[in-house]
Design a protein around this motif. Structure first.
Motif, PDB file in Angstrom:
ATOM      1  N   MET A   1      38.383   1.451 100.678  1.00 23.08           N
ATOM      2  CA  MET A   1      37.416   0.418 100.327  1.00 23.08           C
ATOM      3  C   MET A   1      37.297   0.331  98.802  1.00 23.08           C
ATOM      4  O   MET A   1      37.073   1.336  98.143  1.00 23.08           O
ATOM      5  N   ILE A   2      37.458  -0.852  98.275  1.00 22.80           N
ATOM      6  CA  ILE A   2      37.383  -1.048  96.822  1.00 22.80           C
ATOM      7  C   ILE A   2      35.951  -1.458  96.483  1.00 22.80           C
ATOM      8  O   ILE A   2      35.474  -2.505  96.927  1.00 22.80           O
ATOM      9  N   LYS A   3      35.269  -0.645  95.702  1.00 20.75           N
ATOM     10  CA  LYS A   3      33.881  -0.939  95.345  1.00 20.75           C
ATOM     11  C   LYS A   3      33.703  -1.297  93.878  1.00 20.75           C
ATOM     12  O   LYS A   3      32.818  -2.059  93.526  1.00 20.75           O
ATOM     13  N   ARG A   4      34.545  -0.714  93.024  1.00 12.80           N
ATOM     14  CA  ARG A   4      34.362  -0.901  91.577  1.00 12.80           C
ATOM     15  C   ARG A   4      35.720  -0.943  90.891  1.00 12.80           C
ATOM     16  O   ARG A   4      36.549  -0.081  91.117  1.00 12.80           O
ATOM     17  N   VAL A   5      35.910  -1.956  90.053  1.00 20.34           N
ATOM     18  CA  VAL A   5      37.182  -2.129  89.351  1.00 20.34           C
ATOM     19  C   VAL A   5      36.913  -2.350  87.873  1.00 20.34           C
ATOM     20  O   VAL A   5      36.031  -3.130  87.498  1.00 20.34           O
ATOM     21  N   CYS A   6      37.669  -1.646  87.030  1.00 19.97           N
ATOM     22  CA  CYS A   6      37.608  -1.864  85.588  1.00 19.97           C
ATOM     23  C   CYS A   6      38.636  -2.916  85.214  1.00 19.97           C
ATOM     24  O   CYS A   6      39.799  -2.826  85.624  1.00 19.97           O
ATOM     25  N   VAL A   7      38.212  -3.898  84.435  1.00 20.52           N
ATOM     26  CA  VAL A   7      39.109  -4.963  83.989  1.00 20.52           C
ATOM     27  C   VAL A   7      39.229  -4.897  82.468  1.00 20.52           C
ATOM     28  O   VAL A   7      38.248  -5.045  81.751  1.00 20.52           O
ATOM     29  N   TYR A   8      40.444  -4.658  81.984  1.00 16.68           N
ATOM     30  CA  TYR A   8      40.734  -4.720  80.561  1.00 16.68           C
ATOM     31  C   TYR A   8      41.108  -6.160  80.225  1.00 16.68           C
ATOM     32  O   TYR A   8      41.963  -6.751  80.890  1.00 16.68           O
ATOM     33  N   CYS A   9      40.493  -6.718  79.179  1.00 19.26           N
ATOM     34  CA  CYS A   9      40.848  -8.092  78.809  1.00 19.26           C
ATOM     35  C   CYS A   9      40.444  -8.393  77.369  1.00 19.26           C
ATOM     36  O   CYS A   9      39.730  -7.630  76.731  1.00 19.26           O
ATOM     37  N   ALA A  10      40.888  -9.544  76.896  1.00 21.11           N
ATOM     38  CA  ALA A  10      40.816  -9.892  75.482  1.00 21.11           C
ATOM     39  C   ALA A  10      39.516 -10.589  75.100  1.00 21.11           C
ATOM     40  O   ALA A  10      38.814 -11.150  75.937  1.00 21.11           O
ATOM     41  N   SER A  11      39.244 -10.602  73.798  1.00 25.43           N
ATOM     42  CA  SER A  11      38.080 -11.307  73.268  1.00 25.43           C
ATOM     43  C   SER A  11      38.459 -12.559  72.479  1.00 25.43           C
ATOM     44  O   SER A  11      37.587 -13.233  71.939  1.00 25.43           O
ATOM     45  N   SER A  12      39.744 -12.878  72.441  1.00 25.25           N
ATOM     46  CA  SER A  12      40.161 -14.071  71.690  1.00 25.25           C
ATOM     47  C   SER A  12      39.829 -15.342  72.457  1.00 25.25           C
ATOM     48  O   SER A  12      40.106 -15.457  73.651  1.00 25.25           O
ATOM     49  N   ALA A  13      39.255 -16.307  71.754  1.00 22.38           N
ATOM     50  CA  ALA A  13      38.933 -17.600  72.364  1.00 22.38           C
ATOM     51  C   ALA A  13      39.992 -18.653  72.063  1.00 22.38           C
ATOM     52  O   ALA A  13      39.869 -19.797  72.492  1.00 22.38           O
ATOM     53  N   ARG A  14      41.049 -18.303  71.330  1.00 17.71           N
ATOM     54  CA  ARG A  14      42.038 -19.288  70.880  1.00 17.71           C
ATOM     55  C   ARG A  14      43.285 -19.341  71.759  1.00 17.71           C
ATOM     56  O   ARG A  14      44.248 -20.007  71.411  1.00 17.71           O
ATOM     57  N   ILE A  15      43.259 -18.662  72.866  1.00 21.66           N
ATOM     58  CA  ILE A  15      44.457 -18.512  73.701  1.00 21.66           C
ATOM     59  C   ILE A  15      44.639 -19.696  74.644  1.00 21.66           C
ATOM     60  O   ILE A  15      43.740 -20.513  74.839  1.00 21.66           O
ATOM     61  N   ASP A  16      45.809 -19.748  75.253  1.00 20.13           N
ATOM     62  CA  ASP A  16      46.166 -20.794  76.205  1.00 20.13           C
ATOM     63  C   ASP A  16      45.141 -20.841  77.349  1.00 20.13           C
ATOM     64  O   ASP A  16      44.787 -19.786  77.908  1.00 20.13           O
ATOM     65  N   PRO A  17      44.690 -22.024  77.733  1.00 18.40           N
ATOM     66  CA  PRO A  17      43.725 -22.142  78.837  1.00 18.40           C
ATOM     67  C   PRO A  17      44.193 -21.527  80.149  1.00 18.40           C
ATOM     68  O   PRO A  17      43.368 -21.174  80.996  1.00 18.40           O
ATOM     69  N   VAL A  18      45.503 -21.360  80.336  1.00 21.06           N
ATOM     70  CA  VAL A  18      46.006 -20.773  81.574  1.00 21.06           C
ATOM     71  C   VAL A  18      45.466 -19.354  81.776  1.00 21.06           C
ATOM     72  O   VAL A  18      45.225 -18.922  82.906  1.00 21.06           O
ATOM     73  N   TYR A  19      45.219 -18.632  80.686  1.00 20.40           N
ATOM     74  CA  TYR A  19      44.685 -17.279  80.789  1.00 20.40           C
ATOM     75  C   TYR A  19      43.220 -17.297  81.236  1.00 20.40           C
ATOM     76  O   TYR A  19      42.790 -16.437  82.004  1.00 20.40           O
ATOM     77  N   PHE A  20      42.468 -18.276  80.753  1.00 13.68           N
ATOM     78  CA  PHE A  20      41.075 -18.407  81.188  1.00 13.68           C
ATOM     79  C   PHE A  20      41.008 -18.755  82.668  1.00 13.68           C
ATOM     80  O   PHE A  20      40.180 -18.223  83.406  1.00 13.68           O
ATOM     81  N   GLU A  21      41.891 -19.641  83.096  1.00 21.42           N
ATOM     82  CA  GLU A  21      41.897 -20.072  84.491  1.00 21.42           C
ATOM     83  C   GLU A  21      42.247 -18.900  85.419  1.00 21.42           C
ATOM     84  O   GLU A  21      41.626 -18.701  86.464  1.00 21.42           O
ATOM     85  N   ALA A  22      43.215 -18.092  85.024  1.00 23.14           N
ATOM     86  CA  ALA A  22      43.594 -16.923  85.823  1.00 23.14           C
ATOM     87  C   ALA A  22      42.458 -15.907  85.872  1.00 23.14           C
ATOM     88  O   ALA A  22      42.198 -15.294  86.914  1.00 23.14           O
ATOM     89  N   THR A  23      41.756 -15.742  84.758  1.00 17.56           N
ATOM     90  CA  THR A  23      40.627 -14.807  84.712  1.00 17.56           C
ATOM     91  C   THR A  23      39.515 -15.273  85.642  1.00 17.56           C
ATOM     92  O   THR A  23      38.914 -14.465  86.370  1.00 17.56           O
ATOM     93  N   GLU A  24      39.239 -16.554  85.639  1.00 22.07           N
ATOM     94  CA  GLU A  24      38.211 -17.108  86.528  1.00 22.07           C
ATOM     95  C   GLU A  24      38.586 -16.888  87.995  1.00 22.07           C
ATOM     96  O   GLU A  24      37.749 -16.495  88.813  1.00 22.07           O
ATOM     97  N   ARG A  25      39.847 -17.118  88.330  1.00 26.73           N
ATOM     98  CA  ARG A  25      40.302 -16.908  89.712  1.00 26.73           C
ATOM     99  C   ARG A  25      40.176 -15.439  90.112  1.00 26.73           C
ATOM    100  O   ARG A  25      39.750 -15.115  91.231  1.00 26.73           O
ATOM    101  N   LEU A  26      40.530 -14.531  89.205  1.00 27.84           N
ATOM    102  CA  LEU A  26      40.398 -13.112  89.503  1.00 27.84           C
ATOM    103  C   LEU A  26      38.931 -12.747  89.715  1.00 27.84           C
ATOM    104  O   LEU A  26      38.592 -12.041  90.673  1.00 27.84           O
TER     105      LEU A  26
END
Length: 194
Positions: A1-26
């Motif tokens: 059973m998965i209860k808690r997951v650590c997500v490493y990710c960036a703080s840059s706001a200048r990146i390709d929108p595809v990365y934001f969309e994938a993050t939202e889906r995750l």
């Protein structure tokens, strides 16, 4: 059973929108599976998107941030669960406490450093949970090639391939966690190639 997951990710706001969309889906996938998210606590870039989406979907998120970052107001104001720590080393240690997996999204030197540290800890048997690398837009292809070269050049063993999983789509993250091979503290016996 998965209860808690650590997500490493960036703080840059200048990146390709595809990365934001994938993050939202995750983020939506994690909330749908009732998984608490542990992350770096930031309000911008992929960190901000992750937190905004988890909160909008009614999920649980914990931010972990060094106090010096909070002093320059990097902390996400809407995240209610926060742990402020002394430094980056303590932050990385706290990221891994009680988590069932680590997921790395595309990022810069901070994300890469966190990812390589957790792979090293797993190699030494000090972390045994799945490590999933979300390879949006082929971002991590060079890393996959480098890790494979570490193995083919005998800096790492063939068995070390089981330490991580690369996936291309956010929807593949949870199945990858569920299907990751087990790993144990005895891994240190095979950490050094002789």
């Amino acid at each position: 059973m998965i209860k808690r997951v650590c997500v490493y990710c960036a703080s840059s706001a200048r990146i390709d929108p595809v990365y934001f969309e994938a993050t939202e889906r995750l983020a939506r996938q994690l909330v749908r599976h009732n998984i608490q998210v542990v992350y770096g606590g930031g309000a911008v870039g992929l960190m901000g998107k992750l937190a905004d989406t988890v909160l909008a979907e009614g999920g649980s998120i914990l931010g972990i941030m060094p106090q010096f970052m909070n002093e320059v107001e990097w902390a996400h104001k809407a995240v209610k669960e926060f742990v402020f720590v002394a430094d980056m080393h303590e932050r990385k240690k706290r990221f891994l406490e009680g988590v069932d997996a680590v997921v790395a999204l595309p990022g810069g030197c901070g994300t890469l450093e966190e990812l390589m540290e957790v792979i090293t800890l797993k190699r030494l048997g000090l972390f045994a949970q799945p490590i999933i690398i979300l390879n949006t837009k082929g971002y991590y292809d060079p890393l996959a090639q480098m890790l494979e070269r570490c193995i083919t050049e005998k800096f790492m063993a063939d068995s070390h391939r089981d330490m991580w999983r690369f996936v291309d789509e956010p929807e593949a993250v949870i199945p990858a966690i569920q299907n990751s091979p087990s790993w144990n503290s005895g891994a240190i016996q095979d950490a050094a190639l002789k």
